[in-house]
Motif scaffolding. Structure first.
Motif, PDB file in Angstrom:
ATOM      1  N   GLY A   9      45.174  39.871  32.915  1.00 34.14           N
ATOM      2  CA  GLY A   9      46.453  39.673  32.263  1.00 34.14           C
ATOM      3  C   GLY A   9      47.428  38.923  33.153  1.00 34.14           C
ATOM      4  N   GLY A  10      48.546  38.547  32.573  1.00 30.70           N
ATOM      5  CA  GLY A  10      49.559  37.841  33.330  1.00 30.70           C
ATOM      6  C   GLY A  10      50.621  37.259  32.433  1.00 30.70           C
ATOM      7  N   LEU A  11      51.438  36.409  33.018  1.00 31.04           N
ATOM      8  CA  LEU A  11      52.516  35.735  32.294  1.00 31.04           C
ATOM      9  C   LEU A  11      52.080  34.312  31.983  1.00 31.04           C
ATOM     10  CD1 LEU A  11      55.459  35.535  31.291  1.00 31.04           C
ATOM     11  CD2 LEU A  11      56.100  34.925  33.638  1.00 31.04           C
ATOM     12  N   VAL A  12      52.224  33.938  30.724  1.00 35.51           N
ATOM     13  CA  VAL A  12      51.823  32.597  30.314  1.00 35.51           C
ATOM     14  C   VAL A  12      52.809  32.087  29.267  1.00 35.51           C
ATOM     15  CG1 VAL A  12      50.270  33.473  28.518  1.00 35.51           C
ATOM     16  CG2 VAL A  12      49.849  31.216  29.519  1.00 35.51           C
ATOM     17  N   GLN A  13      52.984  30.790  29.213  1.00 34.39           N
ATOM     18  CA  GLN A  13      53.861  30.212  28.197  1.00 34.39           C
ATOM     19  C   GLN A  13      53.140  30.140  26.856  1.00 34.39           C
ATOM     20  OE1 GLN A  13      55.205  26.415  29.781  1.00 34.39           O
ATOM     21  NE2 GLN A  13      57.094  27.379  30.516  1.00 34.39           N
ATOM     22  N   ALA A  14      53.917  30.140  25.807  1.00 35.59           N
ATOM     23  CA  ALA A  14      53.342  29.991  24.465  1.00 35.59           C
ATOM     24  C   ALA A  14      52.485  28.727  24.410  1.00 35.59           C
ATOM     25  CB  ALA A  14      54.455  29.923  23.426  1.00 35.59           C
ATOM     26  N   LYS A  87      50.699  33.252  21.568  1.00 37.19           N
ATOM     27  CA  LYS A  87      52.005  33.304  20.943  1.00 37.19           C
ATOM     28  C   LYS A  87      52.803  34.449  21.546  1.00 37.19           C
ATOM     29  CE  LYS A  87      49.904  31.930  16.524  1.00 37.19           C
ATOM     30  NZ  LYS A  87      49.717  32.308  15.095  1.00 37.19           N
ATOM     31  N   PRO A  88      54.119  34.386  21.473  1.00 37.49           N
ATOM     32  CA  PRO A  88      54.926  35.504  21.993  1.00 37.49           C
ATOM     33  C   PRO A  88      54.533  36.845  21.375  1.00 37.49           C
ATOM     34  CG  PRO A  88      56.316  33.602  21.626  1.00 37.49           C
ATOM     35  CD  PRO A  88      54.963  33.255  21.071  1.00 37.49           C
ATOM     36  N   GLU A  89      54.106  36.840  20.126  1.00 42.56           N
ATOM     37  CA  GLU A  89      53.719  38.099  19.473  1.00 42.56           C
ATOM     38  C   GLU A  89      52.385  38.651  19.996  1.00 42.56           C
ATOM     39  OE1 GLU A  89      54.605  35.213  17.986  1.00 42.56           O
ATOM     40  OE2 GLU A  89      53.443  34.879  16.138  1.00 42.56           O
ATOM     41  N   ASP A  90      51.705  37.912  20.857  1.00 42.34           N
ATOM     42  CA  ASP A  90      50.515  38.441  21.506  1.00 42.34           C
ATOM     43  C   ASP A  90      50.860  39.279  22.737  1.00 42.34           C
ATOM     44  OD1 ASP A  90      48.953  35.283  20.861  1.00 42.34           O
ATOM     45  OD2 ASP A  90      48.596  37.165  19.783  1.00 42.34           O
ATOM     46  N   THR A  91      52.131  39.308  23.096  1.00 45.46           N
ATOM     47  CA  THR A  91      52.562  40.104  24.239  1.00 45.46           C
ATOM     48  C   THR A  91      52.255  41.571  24.009  1.00 45.46           C
ATOM     49  OG1 THR A  91      54.308  38.556  24.872  1.00 45.46           O
ATOM     50  CG2 THR A  91      54.563  40.857  25.571  1.00 45.46           C
ATOM     51  N   ALA A  92      51.508  42.172  24.931  1.00 42.14           N
ATOM     52  CA  ALA A  92      51.083  43.563  24.787  1.00 42.14           C
ATOM     53  C   ALA A  92      50.286  43.968  26.021  1.00 42.14           C
ATOM     54  CB  ALA A  92      50.211  43.730  23.536  1.00 42.14           C
ATOM     55  N   VAL A  93      50.045  45.256  26.122  1.00 41.21           N
ATOM     56  CA  VAL A  93      49.043  45.745  27.071  1.00 41.21           C
ATOM     57  C   VAL A  93      47.706  45.750  26.334  1.00 41.21           C
ATOM     58  CG1 VAL A  93      48.280  47.651  28.511  1.00 41.21           C
ATOM     59  CG2 VAL A  93      50.723  47.145  28.298  1.00 41.21           C
ATOM     60  N   TYR A  94      46.721  45.131  26.929  1.00 41.19           N
ATOM     61  CA  TYR A  94      45.398  45.015  26.325  1.00 41.19           C
ATOM     62  C   TYR A  94      44.458  46.024  26.983  1.00 41.19           C
ATOM     63  CZ  TYR A  94      46.749  40.848  23.770  1.00 41.19           C
ATOM     64  OH  TYR A  94      47.350  39.973  22.891  1.00 41.19           O
ATOM     65  N   TYR A  95      43.754  46.771  26.136  1.00 37.70           N
ATOM     66  CA  TYR A  95      42.854  47.805  26.590  1.00 37.70           C
ATOM     67  C   TYR A  95      41.439  47.510  26.124  1.00 37.70           C
ATOM     68  CZ  TYR A  95      47.177  50.541  27.037  1.00 37.70           C
ATOM     69  OH  TYR A  95      48.427  50.993  27.370  1.00 37.70           O
ATOM     70  N   CYS A  96      40.460  47.813  26.969  1.00 36.60           N
ATOM     71  CA  CYS A  96      39.077  47.763  26.497  1.00 36.60           C
ATOM     72  C   CYS A  96      38.656  49.163  26.095  1.00 36.60           C
ATOM     73  CB  CYS A  96      38.139  47.142  27.512  1.00 36.60           C
ATOM     74  SG  CYS A  96      38.337  47.634  29.216  1.00 36.60           S
ATOM     75  N   ASN A 104      35.575  58.355  22.547  1.00 41.48           N
ATOM     76  CA  ASN A 104      36.334  57.145  22.869  1.00 41.48           C
ATOM     77  C   ASN A 104      36.756  57.127  24.333  1.00 41.48           C
ATOM     78  OD1 ASN A 104      36.818  55.080  20.973  1.00 41.48           O
ATOM     79  ND2 ASN A 104      38.077  56.454  19.757  1.00 41.48           N
ATOM     80  N   TYR A 105      36.514  55.999  24.976  1.00 35.73           N
ATOM     81  CA  TYR A 105      36.959  55.803  26.346  1.00 35.73           C
ATOM     82  C   TYR A 105      37.837  54.554  26.396  1.00 35.73           C
ATOM     83  CZ  TYR A 105      33.452  59.207  27.748  1.00 35.73           C
ATOM     84  OH  TYR A 105      32.707  60.350  27.881  1.00 35.73           O
ATOM     85  N   TRP A 106      38.886  54.646  27.215  1.00 35.00           N
ATOM     86  CA  TRP A 106      39.834  53.540  27.357  1.00 35.00           C
ATOM     87  C   TRP A 106      39.985  53.163  28.817  1.00 35.00           C
ATOM     88  CZ3 TRP A 106      41.631  51.583  22.843  1.00 35.00           C
ATOM     89  CH2 TRP A 106      41.548  52.403  21.714  1.00 35.00           C
ATOM     90  N   GLY A 107      40.104  51.871  29.069  1.00 36.14           N
ATOM     91  CA  GLY A 107      40.480  51.417  30.388  1.00 36.14           C
ATOM     92  C   GLY A 107      41.985  51.559  30.564  1.00 36.14           C
ATOM     93  N   LYS A 108      42.478  51.246  31.739  1.00 42.23           N
ATOM     94  CA  LYS A 108      43.908  51.398  32.031  1.00 42.23           C
ATOM     95  C   LYS A 108      44.756  50.319  31.404  1.00 42.23           C
ATOM     96  CE  LYS A 108      43.866  54.149  36.234  1.00 42.23           C
ATOM     97  NZ  LYS A 108      44.300  54.241  37.654  1.00 42.23           N
ATOM     98  N   GLY A 109      44.182  49.239  31.009  1.00 41.22           N
ATOM     99  CA  GLY A 109      44.936  48.188  30.356  1.00 41.22           C
ATOM    100  C   GLY A 109      45.424  47.121  31.317  1.00 41.22           C
ATOM    101  N   THR A 110      45.626  45.942  30.751  1.00 42.91           N
ATOM    102  CA  THR A 110      46.170  44.827  31.515  1.00 42.91           C
ATOM    103  C   THR A 110      47.258  44.164  30.675  1.00 42.91           C
ATOM    104  OG1 THR A 110      45.587  42.814  32.749  1.00 42.91           O
ATOM    105  CG2 THR A 110      44.396  43.183  30.696  1.00 42.91           C
ATOM    106  N   LEU A 111      48.386  43.877  31.301  1.00 45.66           N
ATOM    107  CA  LEU A 111      49.557  43.376  30.576  1.00 45.66           C
ATOM    108  C   LEU A 111      49.482  41.873  30.394  1.00 45.66           C
ATOM    109  CD1 LEU A 111      52.388  43.770  29.358  1.00 45.66           C
ATOM    110  CD2 LEU A 111      53.303  43.556  31.684  1.00 45.66           C
ATOM    111  N   VAL A 112      49.659  41.453  29.153  1.00 43.48           N
ATOM    112  CA  VAL A 112      49.757  40.035  28.813  1.00 43.48           C
ATOM    113  C   VAL A 112      51.163  39.781  28.295  1.00 43.48           C
ATOM    114  CG1 VAL A 112      48.961  38.226  27.251  1.00 43.48           C
ATOM    115  CG2 VAL A 112      47.308  39.803  28.288  1.00 43.48           C
TER     116      VAL A 112
END
Length: 116
Positions: A9-14, A87-96, A104-112
Protein backbone atom coordinates in the motif's frame (compact mmCIF):
# COMPACT_ATOMS: atom_id res chain seq x y z
CA UNK A 1 -0.90 -20.94 12.73
CA UNK A 2 -2.53 -19.25 9.74
CA UNK A 3 -0.88 -15.96 8.88
CA UNK A 4 -1.66 -13.49 6.12
CA UNK A 5 0.60 -10.49 5.60
CA UNK A 6 -0.51 -7.78 3.19
CA UNK A 7 1.93 -5.23 1.82
CA UNK A 8 2.34 -2.76 -1.02
CA UNK A 9 0.00 0.00 0.00
CA UNK A 10 0.90 3.65 -0.18
CA UNK A 11 -0.02 7.09 -1.43
CA UNK A 12 -0.70 7.48 -5.13
CA UNK A 13 -2.33 10.09 -7.33
CA UNK A 14 -5.59 9.39 -9.09
CA UNK A 15 -4.95 7.46 -12.26
CA UNK A 16 -1.90 5.77 -10.81
CA UNK A 17 -1.17 2.14 -10.01
CA UNK A 18 -0.17 0.00 -7.06
CA UNK A 19 0.41 -3.70 -6.61
CA UNK A 20 -0.55 -5.31 -3.34
CA UNK A 21 0.90 -8.59 -2.14
CA UNK A 22 -0.35 -11.05 0.45
CA UNK A 23 2.06 -13.65 1.80
CA UNK A 24 0.35 -16.65 3.38
CA UNK A 25 1.48 -19.41 5.68
CA UNK A 26 0.04 -22.05 7.99
CA UNK A 27 -2.42 -23.72 5.61
CA UNK A 28 -2.57 -25.52 2.26
CA UNK A 29 -2.43 -22.38 0.15
CA UNK A 30 -2.94 -24.20 -3.15
CA UNK A 31 -6.23 -25.70 -2.01
CA UNK A 32 -8.11 -22.57 -1.02
CA UNK A 33 -9.84 -19.57 -2.49
CA UNK A 34 -8.22 -16.37 -1.28
CA UNK A 35 -9.31 -12.80 -1.65
CA UNK A 36 -9.03 -9.11 -0.99
CA UNK A 37 -11.40 -6.96 1.02
CA UNK A 38 -11.20 -3.27 1.81
CA UNK A 39 -12.58 -0.91 4.38
CA UNK A 40 -12.82 2.80 3.77
CA UNK A 41 -13.12 5.27 6.66
CA UNK A 42 -16.62 5.18 8.10
CA UNK A 43 -17.73 2.33 5.86
CA UNK A 44 -18.20 -1.39 6.20
CA UNK A 45 -15.64 -3.87 4.93
CA UNK A 46 -16.42 -4.93 1.38
CA UNK A 47 -15.22 -7.66 -0.93
CA UNK A 48 -12.97 -6.52 -3.74
CA UNK A 49 -11.78 -9.63 -5.51
CA UNK A 50 -11.08 -13.30 -4.99
CA UNK A 51 -9.36 -16.11 -6.84
CA UNK A 52 -10.09 -19.82 -6.66
CA UNK A 53 -7.69 -22.61 -5.86
CA UNK A 54 -5.32 -23.36 -8.73
CA UNK A 55 -6.63 -20.27 -10.57
CA UNK A 56 -10.02 -21.91 -10.95
CA UNK A 57 -11.83 -18.61 -11.33
CA UNK A 58 -11.88 -14.99 -10.29
CA UNK A 59 -14.42 -12.51 -8.97
CA UNK A 60 -14.34 -8.74 -9.01
CA UNK A 61 -16.63 -6.21 -7.42
CA UNK A 62 -18.33 -4.02 -10.00
CA UNK A 63 -16.48 -1.00 -8.66
CA UNK A 64 -13.07 -2.43 -9.60
CA UNK A 65 -13.91 -4.57 -12.64
CA UNK A 66 -11.60 -3.73 -15.50
CA UNK A 67 -9.14 -1.82 -13.31
CA UNK A 68 -7.91 -4.42 -10.81
CA UNK A 69 -6.38 -7.82 -11.54
CA UNK A 70 -5.99 -10.56 -8.96
CA UNK A 71 -3.42 -13.33 -9.30
CA UNK A 72 -1.65 -15.92 -7.21
CA UNK A 73 1.70 -17.68 -7.20
CA UNK A 74 1.21 -20.97 -5.38
CA UNK A 75 4.94 -21.72 -5.36
CA UNK A 76 5.53 -18.48 -3.43
CA UNK A 77 2.31 -18.81 -1.41
CA UNK A 78 1.52 -15.25 -2.39
CA UNK A 79 -1.51 -13.46 -3.79
CA UNK A 80 -1.37 -10.19 -5.68
CA UNK A 81 -3.74 -7.39 -6.56
CA UNK A 82 -2.66 -5.16 -9.43
CA UNK A 83 -4.60 -1.92 -9.14
CA UNK A 84 -4.63 0.43 -12.12
CA UNK A 85 -6.50 3.65 -12.85
CA UNK A 86 -6.91 4.24 -9.15
CA UNK A 87 -9.61 6.61 -7.97
CA UNK A 88 -9.97 8.55 -4.71
CA UNK A 89 -12.87 6.24 -3.80
CA UNK A 90 -10.41 3.32 -3.78
CA UNK A 91 -8.86 4.80 -0.65
CA UNK A 92 -9.13 2.17 2.08
CA UNK A 93 -7.28 -0.35 4.17
CA UNK A 94 -6.96 -3.49 2.07
CA UNK A 95 -7.06 -6.88 3.76
CA UNK A 96 -6.32 -10.35 2.46
CA UNK A 97 -8.61 -13.15 3.50
CA UNK A 98 -8.63 -16.91 3.50
CA UNK A 99 -10.97 -19.41 5.10
CA UNK A 100 -9.22 -22.75 5.51
CA UNK A 101 -11.24 -25.31 7.46
CA UNK A 102 -14.22 -22.94 7.45
CA UNK A 103 -12.62 -20.28 9.67
CA UNK A 104 -12.07 -16.75 8.35
CA UNK A 105 -8.57 -15.37 8.69
CA UNK A 106 -7.53 -11.78 8.04
CA UNK A 107 -4.19 -10.13 7.55
CA UNK A 108 -3.40 -6.83 9.26
CA UNK A 109 -4.15 -4.80 6.18
CA UNK A 110 -2.27 -2.29 4.10
CA UNK A 111 -3.40 1.31 3.59
CA UNK A 112 -4.01 2.62 0.10
CA UNK A 113 -4.54 6.36 -0.25
CA UNK A 114 -5.46 7.85 -3.61
CA UNK A 115 -5.23 11.61 -3.87
CA UNK A 116 -7.29 13.62 -6.32
Amino acid sequence: EVQLQASGGGLVQAGGSLRLSCAASGFAFDDHTIGWFRQAPGKEREGVSCIGASDSGTYYADSVQGRFTISRDNAKRTMYLQMNSLKPEDTAVYYCNAAPRGTNYWGKGTLVTVSS
